[in-house]
Scaffold this active site. Structure first.
Site, PDB file in Angstrom:
ATOM      1  N   HIS A   1       0.802  -1.228   0.000  1.00 26.12           N
ATOM      2  CA  HIS A   1       0.000   0.000   0.000  1.00 26.12           C
ATOM      3  C   HIS A   1       0.829   1.269   0.000  1.00 26.12           C
ATOM      4  CE1 HIS A   1       0.977  -0.051   4.307  1.00 26.12           C
ATOM      5  NE2 HIS A   1       0.700   1.242   4.288  1.00 26.12           N
TER       6      HIS A   1
HETATM    7  C1  UD1 Z   1      -2.180   5.882   5.179  1.00 23.76           C
HETATM    8  C2  UD1 Z   1      -0.899   6.488   5.744  1.00 23.76           C
HETATM    9  C3  UD1 Z   1       0.201   5.436   5.746  1.00 23.76           C
HETATM   10  C4  UD1 Z   1      -0.246   4.176   6.455  1.00 23.76           C
HETATM   11  C5  UD1 Z   1      -1.562   3.689   5.867  1.00 23.76           C
HETATM   12  C6  UD1 Z   1      -2.071   2.524   6.677  1.00 23.76           C
HETATM   13  C7  UD1 Z   1      -0.552   8.887   5.303  1.00 23.76           C
HETATM   14  C8  UD1 Z   1       0.173   9.870   4.482  1.00 23.76           C
HETATM   15  N1  UD1 Z   1      -0.441   7.600   4.919  1.00 23.76           N
HETATM   16  O1  UD1 Z   1      -1.919   5.549   3.824  1.00 23.76           O
HETATM   17  O2  UD1 Z   1       1.336   5.952   6.430  1.00 23.76           O
HETATM   18  O3  UD1 Z   1       0.742   3.190   6.290  1.00 23.76           O
HETATM   19  O4  UD1 Z   1      -2.535   4.737   5.932  1.00 23.76           O
HETATM   20  O5  UD1 Z   1      -2.969   1.753   5.969  1.00 23.76           O
HETATM   21  O6  UD1 Z   1      -1.182   9.240   6.258  1.00 23.76           O
HETATM   22  N2  UD1 Z   1      -9.188   4.773   0.689  1.00 23.76           N
HETATM   23  C9  UD1 Z   1     -10.413   4.174   0.616  1.00 23.76           C
HETATM   24  N3  UD1 Z   1     -11.033   3.865   1.773  1.00 23.76           N
HETATM   25  C10 UD1 Z   1     -10.526   4.110   2.999  1.00 23.76           C
HETATM   26  C11 UD1 Z   1      -9.273   4.724   3.061  1.00 23.76           C
HETATM   27  C12 UD1 Z   1      -8.619   5.048   1.901  1.00 23.76           C
HETATM   28  O7  UD1 Z   1     -10.938   3.928  -0.464  1.00 23.76           O
HETATM   29  O8  UD1 Z   1     -11.154   3.777   4.018  1.00 23.76           O
HETATM   30  C13 UD1 Z   1      -8.465   5.067  -0.566  1.00 23.76           C
HETATM   31  C14 UD1 Z   1      -8.758   6.452  -1.125  1.00 23.76           C
HETATM   32  O9  UD1 Z   1      -8.775   6.354  -2.526  1.00 23.76           O
HETATM   33  C15 UD1 Z   1      -7.535   7.237  -0.695  1.00 23.76           C
HETATM   34  C16 UD1 Z   1      -6.436   6.188  -0.714  1.00 23.76           C
HETATM   35  O10 UD1 Z   1      -7.067   4.978  -0.323  1.00 23.76           O
HETATM   36  O11 UD1 Z   1      -7.257   8.311  -1.547  1.00 23.76           O
HETATM   37  C17 UD1 Z   1      -5.283   6.485   0.219  1.00 23.76           C
HETATM   38  O12 UD1 Z   1      -5.739   6.703   1.540  1.00 23.76           O
HETATM   39  P1  UD1 Z   1      -4.906   7.630   2.556  1.00 23.76           P
HETATM   40  O13 UD1 Z   1      -5.524   7.577   3.890  1.00 23.76           O
HETATM   41  O14 UD1 Z   1      -4.668   8.954   1.966  1.00 23.76           O
HETATM   42  O15 UD1 Z   1      -3.500   6.948   2.605  1.00 23.76           O
HETATM   43  P2  UD1 Z   1      -3.113   5.424   2.801  1.00 23.76           P
HETATM   44  O16 UD1 Z   1      -2.499   4.938   1.550  1.00 23.76           O
HETATM   45  O17 UD1 Z   1      -4.250   4.678   3.365  1.00 23.76           O
HETATM   46  N1  UDP Z   2      -3.745  -5.350   8.847  1.00 23.45           N
HETATM   47  C1  UDP Z   2      -5.020  -5.874   8.976  1.00 23.45           C
HETATM   48  N2  UDP Z   2      -5.689  -6.232   7.835  1.00 23.45           N
HETATM   49  C2  UDP Z   2      -5.154  -6.104   6.598  1.00 23.45           C
HETATM   50  C3  UDP Z   2      -3.843  -5.572   6.491  1.00 23.45           C
HETATM   51  C4  UDP Z   2      -3.170  -5.187   7.633  1.00 23.45           C
HETATM   52  O1  UDP Z   2      -5.529  -6.019  10.086  1.00 23.45           O
HETATM   53  O2  UDP Z   2      -5.828  -6.451   5.615  1.00 23.45           O
HETATM   54  C5  UDP Z   2      -3.026  -4.946  10.068  1.00 23.45           C
HETATM   55  C6  UDP Z   2      -1.663  -5.574  10.244  1.00 23.45           C
HETATM   56  O3  UDP Z   2      -1.762  -6.839  10.872  1.00 23.45           O
HETATM   57  C7  UDP Z   2      -0.938  -4.546  11.099  1.00 23.45           C
HETATM   58  C8  UDP Z   2      -1.526  -3.235  10.626  1.00 23.45           C
HETATM   59  O4  UDP Z   2      -2.758  -3.559   9.976  1.00 23.45           O
HETATM   60  O5  UDP Z   2      -1.262  -4.721  12.462  1.00 23.45           O
HETATM   61  C9  UDP Z   2      -0.603  -2.574   9.652  1.00 23.45           C
HETATM   62  O6  UDP Z   2      -1.250  -1.531   9.016  1.00 23.45           O
HETATM   63  P1  UDP Z   2      -0.875  -1.021   7.557  1.00 23.45           P
HETATM   64  O7  UDP Z   2      -0.099  -2.046   6.833  1.00 23.45           O
HETATM   65  O8  UDP Z   2      -2.129  -0.529   6.951  1.00 23.45           O
HETATM   66  O9  UDP Z   2       0.004   0.275   7.878  1.00 23.45           O
HETATM   67  P2  UDP Z   2       1.522   0.516   8.300  1.00 23.45           P
HETATM   68  O10 UDP Z   2       1.861  -0.378   9.442  1.00 23.45           O
HETATM   69  O11 UDP Z   2       2.374   0.286   7.104  1.00 23.45           O
HETATM   70  O12 UDP Z   2       1.548   1.961   8.662  1.00 23.45           O
END
Ligand code: UD1
Ligand code: UDP
Length: 392
Positions: free
Chosen positions: A233
Site C-alpha cells: 500500500h
Molecule cells: C495511510 C498512511 C500510511 C499508512 C496507511 C495505513 C498517510 C500519508 N499515509 O496511507 O502511512 O501506512 O494509511 O494503511 O497518512 N481509501 C479508501 N477507503 C478508505 C481509506 C482510503 O478507499 O477507508 C483510498 C482512497 O482512494 C484514498 C487512498 O485509499 O485516496 C489512500 O488513503 P490515505 O488515507 O490517503 O492513505 P493510505 O495509503 O491509506
Molecule cells: N492489517 C489488517 N488487515 C489487513 C492488512 C493489515 O488487520 O488487511 C493490520 C496488520 O496486521 C498490522 C496493521 O494492519 O497490524 C498494519 O497496518 P498497515 O499495513 O495498513 O500500515 P503501516 O503499518 O504500514 O503503517
C-alpha cells in the site's frame, strides 16, 4: 494522591488510520486497567477523536468492533484527499475539539497525516503532545510518513520510543530526555497487541478455513494450507506504474507453486484501476482488506510474508515468519539485523530470487527482543501519570 501524579487528567487521543486503531487499543486498554484500580478523582479521562482518514468498514469499524475500542467521542469525517487538503481539514477539526475539551495532553500514534495534524494542532495551542512510536526514521524524505514522523517528534513533549535505535535516532536530532522533554524506550505497543490478540485470533478466526487455496492442497507435513501472504500500500509502490507492475508480476511468479494471498488495500485497488492492471495475476489471490484477528491468523501460518507495511514487517518477526520487504529501506532495522527480514525493493528479479533463498530467513532464536516485553501500553500510562518523576 501520589506526588508528581496528574489528578484526573483529561487526554485527547487522535486516531484515523488502520494501524492507529491497533496501536491505540494497547494504550486504551492500559488506561482502562489503571482507572479500575485507582480512586475516581485520579482517573484518566480519555477522549477519542477519529479523523476519518480511513472510513471503509474493513479499514475502520471492523477494528473498533474486534479490538473493543470505545466509539469515538468525535468523528471528524475528513476522508480522503491530497496531503494538504486532508491535513488541513484535520487541523481545523482537531483544533475545535481541543478548544472545547481543553485536555492536559494529546496522544498521537505512528506517522500518518492524522498523527501530524494531531501533534501540530495541539502544539500550536500549547497542549503537550505524547507521540507513541517516536524516533523511527527511514532517512527517506520522499516518504510522506518520514515528514510526519520528523515533525511530530520535534513537536512532542513526551516521546515514547519502541526501540533503543529510536532513542538514538532522536538523540542525533538533539531530542533527549530532560529539559522539559520525556524520551523513554517503552517497547512497541503493536507487540502488546499481537500478544493480547493472537490467542483470540486462534480461537475466533476462520480465515484459514474460509480461504480456498486453489492449486495448493493443505500441506500434509505442516497440517496447514501453504501460501505466501503479501500486503502492498506504500505510495512509493502503488503510485508508480513501473514499481507496482513489477511487484505484482513478481508476486504472480512466486505464486506459481504456492499461491500468494493479497488483502488489497483500497489505495492499491484504486491505482490498479488507474493503471488498468486488471489481468495477468492469476496466481495472486486478491481478497478484501481483512480484520486484525484474520490478519494475525494468516500471518502466523504463512510460508513467508512479502510486504511494504511497517506493522506487518514486525508482526512477521514476532511470529517468526520470514519477511521480504518491498522497499529500499526500513525503519525496523532490528528485523534486518536479525536476518528475519530482507529488503527486496520493487525489482521483480530480486524479489523472486530472494524468496527462492527462503530457508536463510528463518529467525532461529524466536527473537522478540528489541521491541519490549508486551507491556508498552502500561509503561506509557505510568509515565503519563507520573510524568514529573523519573520512574524508569
Ligand atoms: C495511510 C498512511 C500510511 C499508512 C496507511 C495505513 C498517510 C500519508 N499515509 O496511507 O502511512 O501506512 O494509511 O494503511 O497518512 N481509501 C479508501 N477507503 C478508505 C481509506 C482510503 O478507499 O477507508 C483510498 C482512497 O482512494 C484514498 C487512498 O485509499 O485516496 C489512500 O488513503 P490515505 O488515507 O490517503 O492513505 P493510505 O495509503 O491509506
Ligand atoms: N492489517 C489488517 N488487515 C489487513 C492488512 C493489515 O488487520 O488487511 C493490520 C496488520 O496486521 C498490522 C496493521 O494492519 O497490524 C498494519 O497496518 P498497515 O499495513 O495498513 O500500515 P503501516 O503499518 O504500514 O503503517
Amino acid at each position: 494522591m501520589v506526588q508528581g501524579g496528574v489528578e484526573g487528567m483529561k487526554i485527547v487521543t487522535i486516531v484515523g488510520a488502520r494501524p492507529q486503531f491497533i496501536k491505540a487499543a494497547a494504550v486504551t486498554r492500559a488506561i482502562q486497567r489503571y482507572n479500575k484500580r485507582c480512586p475516581s478523582k485520579q482517573r484518566l479521562q480519555e477522549i477519542l477523536v477519529h479523523t476519518g482518514q480511513h472510513y471503509d468498514y474493513l479499514m475502520d469499524k471492523v477494528f473498533f468492533e474486534e479490538l473493543k475500542l470505545p466509539t469515538p467521542d468525535y468523528q471528524l469525517g475528513v476522508g480522503s484527499g491530497s496531503h494538504a487538503q486532508q491535513t488541513g481539514m484535520m487541523l481545523e477539526g482537531i483544533e475545535r475539539v481541543l478548544e472545547k475539551e481543553n485536555p492536559g495532553m494529546v496522544i498521537v500514534y505512528g506517522d500518518t497525516n492524522s498523527t501530524l495534524a494531531g501533534a501540530l494542532a495541539a502544539a500550536k495551542v500549547n497542549i503537550p503532545v505524547a507521540h507513541v512510536e517516536a524516533g523511527l526514521r527511514s532517512y527517506n524524505r520522499t516518504m510522506p510518513e518520514e515528514i510526519n514522523r520528523l515533525l511530530t517528534d520535534h513537536l512532542s513533549t513526551l516521546l515514547f520510543c519502541p526501540t533503543a535505535q529510536a532513542v538514538q535516532n532522536l538523540l542525533k536530532e538533539g531530542i533527549k530526555d530532560g529539559k522539559g522533554k520525556i524520551v523513554k524506550k517503552v517497547g512497541d505497543v503493536m507487540y502488546d497487541s499481537i500478544l493480547y490478540y493472537s490467542k483470540l485470533a486462534e480461537k475466533k478466526s476462520t480465515i484459514l478455513k474460509d480461504l480456498c487455496f486453489a492449486g495448493a492442497a493443505p500441506n500434509s507435513e505442516l497440517k496447514t494450507p501453504s501460501y505466501y501472504l503479501a500486503t502492498l500500500h506504500r505510495a512509493e509502490n502503488t503510485d508508480n506504474l513501473k514499481r507496482l507492475k513489477s511487484i505484482l508480476r513478481a508476486l504472480n511468479e512466486i505464486g506459481e507453486n504456492i499461491p500468494v494471498v493479497l488483502p488489497l488495500h483500497p489505495r492499491t485497488k484504486k491505482m490498479m484501476r488507474v493503471y488498468r492492471l486488471f489481468s495477468g495475476f492469476k496466481n495472486i489471490k486478491f481478497i478484501e482488506p481483512i480484520s486484525y484477528l484474520d490478519m494475525l491468523a494468516l500471518e502466523k501460518n504463512a510460508k513467508a510474508i512479502l510486504t511494504d507495511s511497517g506493522g506487518v514487517q514486525k508482526e512477521a518477526y514476532w511470529f517468526n515468519v520470514p519477511c521480504f520487504t518491498l522497499r529500499e529501506e526500513t525503519e525496523w532495522v532490528e528485523t534486518i539485523r536479525k536476518n528475519c527480514n530482507v529488503l527486496v525493493g520493487a525489482d521483480g528479479k530480486r524479489i523472486v530470487s530472494e524468496v527462492k533463498k527462503l530457508k536463510l530467513r528463518r529467525n532461529k532464536r524466536g527473537a522478540t527482543e528489541n521491541y519490549g516485553d508486551g507491556k508498552a501500553g502500561e509503561k506509557i500510562v505510568k509515565i503519563l501519570i507520573f510524568r514529573n518523576k523519573d520512574v524508569f
